[in-house]
Design a protein around this motif. Structure first.
Motif, short mmCIF file in Angstrom:
data_model
loop_
_atom_site.label_atom_id
_atom_site.label_comp_id
_atom_site.label_asym_id
_atom_site.label_seq_id
_atom_site.Cartn_x
_atom_site.Cartn_y
_atom_site.Cartn_z
N VAL A 32 0.86 -1.18 0.00
CA VAL A 32 0.00 0.00 0.00
C VAL A 32 0.90 1.24 0.00
O VAL A 32 1.85 1.31 0.77
CB VAL A 32 -0.91 0.01 1.24
CG1 VAL A 32 -1.71 1.32 1.30
CG2 VAL A 32 -1.86 -1.18 1.22
N VAL A 33 0.59 2.17 -0.87
CA VAL A 33 1.38 3.41 -0.96
C VAL A 33 0.45 4.58 -0.69
O VAL A 33 -0.52 4.80 -1.42
CB VAL A 33 2.02 3.57 -2.35
CG1 VAL A 33 2.85 4.84 -2.40
CG2 VAL A 33 2.86 2.35 -2.70
N GLU A 34 0.73 5.30 0.38
CA GLU A 34 -0.11 6.44 0.73
C GLU A 34 0.77 7.70 0.82
O GLU A 34 1.84 7.66 1.42
CB GLU A 34 -0.80 6.21 2.08
CG GLU A 34 -1.94 7.17 2.33
CD GLU A 34 -1.89 7.81 3.70
OE1 GLU A 34 -1.27 7.25 4.60
OE2 GLU A 34 -2.46 8.90 3.84
N THR A 35 0.32 8.77 0.20
CA THR A 35 1.11 10.01 0.22
C THR A 35 0.21 11.20 0.56
O THR A 35 -1.02 11.14 0.37
CB THR A 35 1.75 10.29 -1.16
OG1 THR A 35 0.73 10.31 -2.16
CG2 THR A 35 2.78 9.23 -1.51
N ASP A 36 0.82 12.24 1.05
CA ASP A 36 0.09 13.48 1.35
C ASP A 36 1.08 14.64 1.27
O ASP A 36 2.29 14.43 1.43
CB ASP A 36 -0.52 13.42 2.75
CG ASP A 36 -1.79 14.27 2.85
OD1 ASP A 36 -2.01 15.12 1.97
OD2 ASP A 36 -2.55 14.06 3.81
N TYR A 37 0.59 15.83 0.99
CA TYR A 37 1.49 16.97 0.87
C TYR A 37 0.85 18.22 1.43
O TYR A 37 -0.37 18.28 1.65
CB TYR A 37 1.91 17.19 -0.60
CG TYR A 37 0.78 17.54 -1.53
CD1 TYR A 37 0.09 16.55 -2.20
CD2 TYR A 37 0.41 18.87 -1.75
CE1 TYR A 37 -0.96 16.86 -3.06
CE2 TYR A 37 -0.63 19.19 -2.60
CZ TYR A 37 -1.31 18.18 -3.26
OH TYR A 37 -2.34 18.50 -4.10
N ASN A 39 -0.51 21.64 1.01
CA ASN A 39 -1.12 22.35 -0.11
C ASN A 39 -0.61 23.79 -0.24
O ASN A 39 -0.74 24.41 -1.30
CB ASN A 39 -2.64 22.34 0.07
CG ASN A 39 -3.36 22.52 -1.23
OD1 ASN A 39 -2.80 22.24 -2.28
ND2 ASN A 39 -4.59 22.99 -1.17
N ARG A 168 4.94 13.62 2.49
CA ARG A 168 5.31 12.36 3.15
C ARG A 168 4.63 11.19 2.45
O ARG A 168 3.57 11.32 1.80
CB ARG A 168 4.97 12.38 4.63
CG ARG A 168 3.49 12.66 4.94
CD ARG A 168 2.81 11.44 5.45
NE ARG A 168 1.45 11.69 5.85
CZ ARG A 168 0.43 10.95 5.44
NH1 ARG A 168 0.62 9.98 4.56
NH2 ARG A 168 -0.79 11.18 5.86
N GLY A 172 3.63 0.18 3.04
CA GLY A 172 3.55 -0.98 3.94
C GLY A 172 2.72 -2.09 3.32
O GLY A 172 2.08 -1.91 2.30
N GLN A 190 5.99 4.39 -7.21
CA GLN A 190 4.56 4.69 -7.16
C GLN A 190 4.29 5.93 -6.32
O GLN A 190 3.42 6.75 -6.64
CB GLN A 190 3.79 3.49 -6.62
CG GLN A 190 2.29 3.72 -6.46
CD GLN A 190 1.61 4.14 -7.75
OE1 GLN A 190 1.90 3.60 -8.83
NE2 GLN A 190 0.70 5.12 -7.66
N GLN A 194 2.12 9.07 -7.93
CA GLN A 194 0.86 9.64 -7.43
C GLN A 194 1.07 11.01 -6.77
O GLN A 194 0.15 11.55 -6.18
CB GLN A 194 0.20 8.67 -6.44
CG GLN A 194 0.95 8.45 -5.15
CD GLN A 194 0.39 7.28 -4.35
OE1 GLN A 194 0.20 6.19 -4.87
NE2 GLN A 194 0.10 7.52 -3.08
N THR B 86 -5.33 16.39 -0.95
CA THR B 86 -3.88 16.27 -1.03
C THR B 86 -3.42 14.83 -0.78
O THR B 86 -2.25 14.52 -0.95
CB THR B 86 -3.21 17.19 0.00
OG1 THR B 86 -3.64 16.78 1.31
CG2 THR B 86 -3.56 18.65 -0.23
N ALA B 88 -3.32 10.75 -1.37
CA ALA B 88 -3.48 9.73 -2.42
C ALA B 88 -3.06 8.38 -1.84
O ALA B 88 -2.10 8.29 -1.08
CB ALA B 88 -2.62 10.07 -3.63
N TYR B 138 -4.04 -4.33 6.25
CA TYR B 138 -4.91 -3.36 6.92
C TYR B 138 -6.37 -3.66 6.58
O TYR B 138 -6.67 -4.32 5.58
CB TYR B 138 -4.55 -1.94 6.49
CG TYR B 138 -3.06 -1.69 6.48
CD1 TYR B 138 -2.35 -1.54 7.66
CD2 TYR B 138 -2.35 -1.64 5.27
CE1 TYR B 138 -0.98 -1.34 7.65
CE2 TYR B 138 -0.98 -1.44 5.26
CZ TYR B 138 -0.30 -1.30 6.45
OH TYR B 138 1.07 -1.12 6.44
#
Lengths: 200, 202
Positions: A32-37, A39, A168, A172, A190, A194, B86, B88, B138
């Motif tokens: 699983v790939v999760e990102t946030d930034y 804004n 970030r 996992g 990835q 994204q 924001t 993803a 999860y």
């Protein structure tokens, strides 16, 4: 006879139909790939970045080591650098006043749980006829590992005097992966795919 | 005269057999279900289901009792990226719905004396839905209760007229008001086919 059949069939169907779950093999094919930034940040304003090559940070409850070295760390940091370079940023050493700092580290949690059950047959733990009943101990272990990627703005500090986190990524679970080495490298790619916001 | 007595004796002997209506039934059936809505979440025909039923005779053709049902619906959504502001996330998803129902049910039998016994009925009760979404190690969970309404119909088929058991084949429509706020799902509707056996007691 038929009543027994119905009872047994019902129990069988109950066990089969109750709460099936997907197999671990199916679930752990990919990470699983999760990102946030942030804004409020314009990523095109940054030009240079720094990154500790060949090394990942390590936070684990199974070792006192704080660094992960070796081929895994080298491959992951190489992919990070390749992606940052491809987005138009220039790699510089830490003492060359970079705009961005790329931090990559692993968090590992290994936990063991135990349950103790005392058979209550006869109402006690000791029977003069059957003897002593030993407790039944069940032991469970869980191991989870995530790779955390962070981009910090080295020109801006927060009110807590920390560098501003602008992006970030969480990847996992490495512990359950069928191929943690290769899948982690793919997941790093990835994370950038994204995050089109990252770039000059 | 002697012949008449013999005939009467035979009738006395035989007629209770003919009049032996069953007054209790126990059933177990395999239940294959198909969701009719919320198909973005689950869309697969589910062969993971069963029904346990009990009935008592109220009148000669009307039986009442309880049904306990369970079915599991699934859907696999291949790996893709979901963007929310924001944030993803890239993963594949395994959506599951575990459905349990307990109904007070009444069936009307068009006949109870033949080998083939069609019936139609209605069940009303409670529905418990457990919505789970698995991704890697999860998972997310949402649970809800609701009212379950189940019109149903089918046939019982006995191999012999005095058999104490029969095959069961039925069809049903379920409406459950149990919604999922977490997954933003509406009330759940499905149709199902049941095949099983039923024990007839008298």
């Amino acid at each position: 006879m038929l009543r027994s059949f119905i009872l047994i069939s019902g129990l069988g169907l109950f066990l089969v139909g109750c709460q099936p779950v997907p197999s671990a093999e199916e679930l752990n094919q990919d990470l699983v790939v999760e990102t946030d930034y942030d804004n409020a940040v314009n990523f095109a304003d940054f030009s240079t970045y720094t990154l500790t090559l060949d090394t990942l940070g390590l936070i684990s409850n199974t070792t006192n080591d704080t660094l992960q070295l070796g081929s895994f760390a080298r491959e992951v940091t190489t992919r990070i650098k390749a992606n940052m370079d491809a987005r138009g940023y220039t790699y510089v050493e830490k003492n060359q006043n970079p705009d961005l700092g790329f931090v990559a580290f692993i968090v590992n949690d290994f936990s063991i749980y135990q349950t103790i059950r005392y058979p209550s047959y006869g109402g006690g733990y000791y029977s003069s006829y059957y003897g002593y009943y030993y407790p039944i101990v069940n032991t469970y272990a869980s191991n989870s590992t995530i790779l955390i990627l962070q981009l910090v703005d080295l020109n801006t500090k927060t009110a807590q005097n920390q560098f501003q986190l602008v992006w970030r990524g969480f990847i996992g679970d490495l512990s359950s992966s069928v191929d943690p080495f290769q899948k982690s490298v793919e997941a790093v790619d990835q994370a950038f795919v994204q995050s089109s916001i990252i770039g000059k | 005269m002697r012949t008449s007595w013999v005939i009467i004796l035979i009738l006395v002997w035989v007629s209770p057999l003919k009049a032996q209506y069953f007054d209790k039934t126990y059933s177990v059936a395999w239940d294959v279900n198909m969701p009719l809505n919320n198909k973005d979440y689950v869309n697969q025909v589910s062969a993971r289901g069963f029904k346990l039923g009990y009935r008592e005779m109220i009148t000669e053709k009307v039986f009442g009792g309880v049904d306990f049902t369970n079915s599991t619906y699934t859907k696999h959504i291949p790996r893709q990226t979901y963007i929310n502001g924001t944030n993803a996330i890239t993963t594949d998803l395994y959506n599951y719905v575990y459905n349990y129902g307990l109904t007070l049910s009444f069936d009307y039998f068009f006949t109870t004396e033949k080998k083939l016994m069609p019936y139609a009925g209605l069940g009303v009760g409670a529905s418990y839905m457990s919505y789970r979404q698995f991704y890697n190690v999860y998972s997310s969970l949402d649970e809800s209760w609701g009212v379950l309404v189940r019109p149903q119909g089918g046939v019982l088929y006995k191999l012999k007229e005095d058999a104490r058991w029969a095959f069961l084949a039925g069809i049903h429509y379920d409406y459950s008001s149990a919604k999922s706020k977490g997954f933003e799902l509406d009330a759940f509707n499905n149709i199902g086919l049941q095949v099983g056996v039923i024990m007839l007691e008298w």
